[in-house]
Scaffold this motif. Structure first.
Motif, PDB file in Angstrom:
ATOM      1  N   PHE A  52       0.924  -1.161   0.015  1.00 36.83           N
ATOM      2  CA  PHE A  52      -0.088   0.135  -0.011  1.00 36.83           C
ATOM      3  C   PHE A  52       0.763   1.222   0.104  1.00 36.83           C
ATOM      4  O   PHE A  52       0.592   2.142  -0.869  1.00 36.83           O
ATOM      5  N   ARG A  53       1.818   1.382   0.771  1.00 35.55           N
ATOM      6  CA  ARG A  53       2.768   2.239   0.804  1.00 35.55           C
ATOM      7  C   ARG A  53       3.526   2.681  -0.446  1.00 35.55           C
ATOM      8  O   ARG A  53       3.473   3.722  -0.855  1.00 35.55           O
ATOM      9  N   ALA A 105       0.922   3.963  -3.133  1.00 37.15           N
ATOM     10  CA  ALA A 105       0.623   5.410  -2.881  1.00 37.15           C
ATOM     11  C   ALA A 105       1.795   6.281  -3.158  1.00 37.15           C
ATOM     12  O   ALA A 105       1.534   7.280  -3.531  1.00 37.15           O
ATOM     13  N   ARG A 117       0.546   8.900  -5.903  1.00 40.10           N
ATOM     14  CA  ARG A 117      -0.034  10.235  -5.317  1.00 40.10           C
ATOM     15  C   ARG A 117       0.557  11.285  -6.163  1.00 40.10           C
ATOM     16  O   ARG A 117      -0.127  12.276  -6.439  1.00 40.10           O
ATOM     17  N   TRP A 154      -7.128  10.311  -0.948  1.00 36.01           N
ATOM     18  CA  TRP A 154      -6.905   8.867  -0.719  1.00 36.01           C
ATOM     19  C   TRP A 154      -5.474   8.110  -0.837  1.00 36.01           C
ATOM     20  O   TRP A 154      -5.286   7.097   0.032  1.00 36.01           O
ATOM     21  N   TRP A 155      -4.737   8.677  -1.666  1.00 32.02           N
ATOM     22  CA  TRP A 155      -3.224   8.284  -1.545  1.00 32.02           C
ATOM     23  C   TRP A 155      -2.694   8.663  -0.626  1.00 32.02           C
ATOM     24  O   TRP A 155      -1.686   7.977   0.031  1.00 32.02           O
ATOM     25  N   ALA A 200      -3.655   6.307   2.004  1.00 30.95           N
ATOM     26  CA  ALA A 200      -2.885   4.975   1.931  1.00 30.95           C
ATOM     27  C   ALA A 200      -1.290   4.993   2.279  1.00 30.95           C
ATOM     28  O   ALA A 200      -0.938   4.006   2.767  1.00 30.95           O
ATOM     29  N   GLY A 260      -0.638   2.600   5.381  1.00 32.45           N
ATOM     30  CA  GLY A 260       0.436   1.653   4.980  1.00 32.45           C
ATOM     31  C   GLY A 260       1.718   1.713   5.930  1.00 32.45           C
ATOM     32  O   GLY A 260       2.205   0.684   6.515  1.00 32.45           O
TER      33      GLY A 260
END
Length: 333
Positions: A97-98, A101, A105, A114-115, A118, A122
């Motif tokens: 996730f990290r 993102a 992003r 949302w990013w 995340a 994350g």
């Protein structure tokens, strides 16, 4: 070389790889934890741009540690992975996730919030999972006939929750001091104000875990207090690093806070290793119990000794090329 010598060499290599990962990727996780607290969106852009050129290369150390651990000490995977399946899965999923993102992003507009979430979520989950795994290692693992005999949630206890929160606080501190070193102006001032508060939180957790550990494992108490004149130099140096960090932040130094935080992590990590040496699967299995055959270890060692200088070389080169301050409007992306 016999099993004892090879296993000791491998223990040093794997420990070095893990600490390199924690130090180099830790400040990125720390920035993610701090992301929701950043003053504004421009500050978040600057924060991410400080790590954008080098963050993904840092994870090479995690891959190196994981693969060599499997080859050199297969029993570790046999016991520890079943014990930590959920914690390790959470860590890997959070890192994914990290990573996603981090890249997307910069390219998004309407979905940027949302990013941001995340990236922050994350980072926080990955940091907590890493700390909880360390706590589970301190507690040890229930084994029977060289297999894990416990339950799937044995890794999640009040003690491991505390170590997980401590890891989050420590990495957030590492992220704040990285921001101090790599930025200027309003973002740097924000990080300066935040660092002493994070340091206080880290020291509180450090004290709680230090007092709690002898009660969850009396052998650690025996190890520390039977060698009080030698081993205690490590926590003393960690506290000295904390004092240096506090002083350097008060003096508005740029690089010294980050270096002092790195030294805090190193001395704390060495203290953990000393507490558990030579048990690689505590409380019953030593390095030599868990080791692969000497021929397998030697074969793997020859290749690894070629790879490590290459990783060190390109890591140092990347940090050198992208040295200096990152300002608003500038960045790798």
């Amino acid at each position: 070389m016999d099993t004892y010598v090879l296993s000791t060499i491998w223990a040093v290599i794997i420990a070095f790889s893990i600490i390199m990962y924690v130090l180099l990727d830790g400040f990125v996780l720390g920035m993610g934890i701090l992301f929701p607290l950043a003053p504004d969106e421009e500050s978040r852009d600057v924060m991410m741009n400080t790590g954008a050129p080098i963050w993904d290369g840092n994870e090479t150390w995690l891959v190196l540690a994981g693969t060599t651990l499997l080859g050199a000490f297969p029993l570790v995977y046999t016991i520890i992975l079943p014990a930590l399946y959920i914690g390790v899965f959470l860590m890997v999923a959070a890192l994914i996730f990290r990573g996603v993102a981090f890249e997307l992003r910069f390219k998004s507009h309407r979905s940027r919030k949302w990013w941001n979430l995340a990236f922050a979520g994350g980072s926080a989950v990955a940091a907590f999972a890493q700390g909880a795994v360390v706590g589970a290692y301190i507690l040890g693992f229930e084994t029977q006939s060289r297999t894990f005999a416990g339950g799937p949630f044995d890794w999640l206890t009040p003690f491991t929750v505390m170590t997980g929160l401590g890891m989050m606080a420590g990495l957030a501190l590492l992220g704040a001091t990285w921001i101090i070193m790599k930025t200027e102006g309003a973002v740097q001032e924000w990080a300066y104000r935040l660092a002493p508060k994070l340091l206080a939180g880290v020291l509180v957790v450090f004290a709680i875990v230090s007092l709690w550990t002898p009660y969850v494992d009396p052998s650690v108490w025996d190890r520390w207090f039977s060698n009080i004149g030698v081993i205690w130099i490590l926590p003393a140096l960690a506290l000295l690093s904390a004092a240096l960090l506090f002083w350097s932040v008060r003096q508005r130094r740029d690089r010294l806070p980050f270096l002092a935080t790195l030294s805090m992590f190193i001395f704390t990590y060495l203290g953990l290793l000393v507490s558990r040496w030579p048990y690689v699967v505590p409380p019953n299995h030593t390095l030599w119990d868990a080791a692969a055959s000497p021929s397998s270890q030697l074969f793997l060692l020859i290749g690894t000794l070629f790879v490590i200088p290459i990783i060190l070389g390109y890591t140092a080169w990347a940090y050198w090329v992208f040295r200096g301050k990152v300002r608003p409007g500038e960045g790798y992306h």
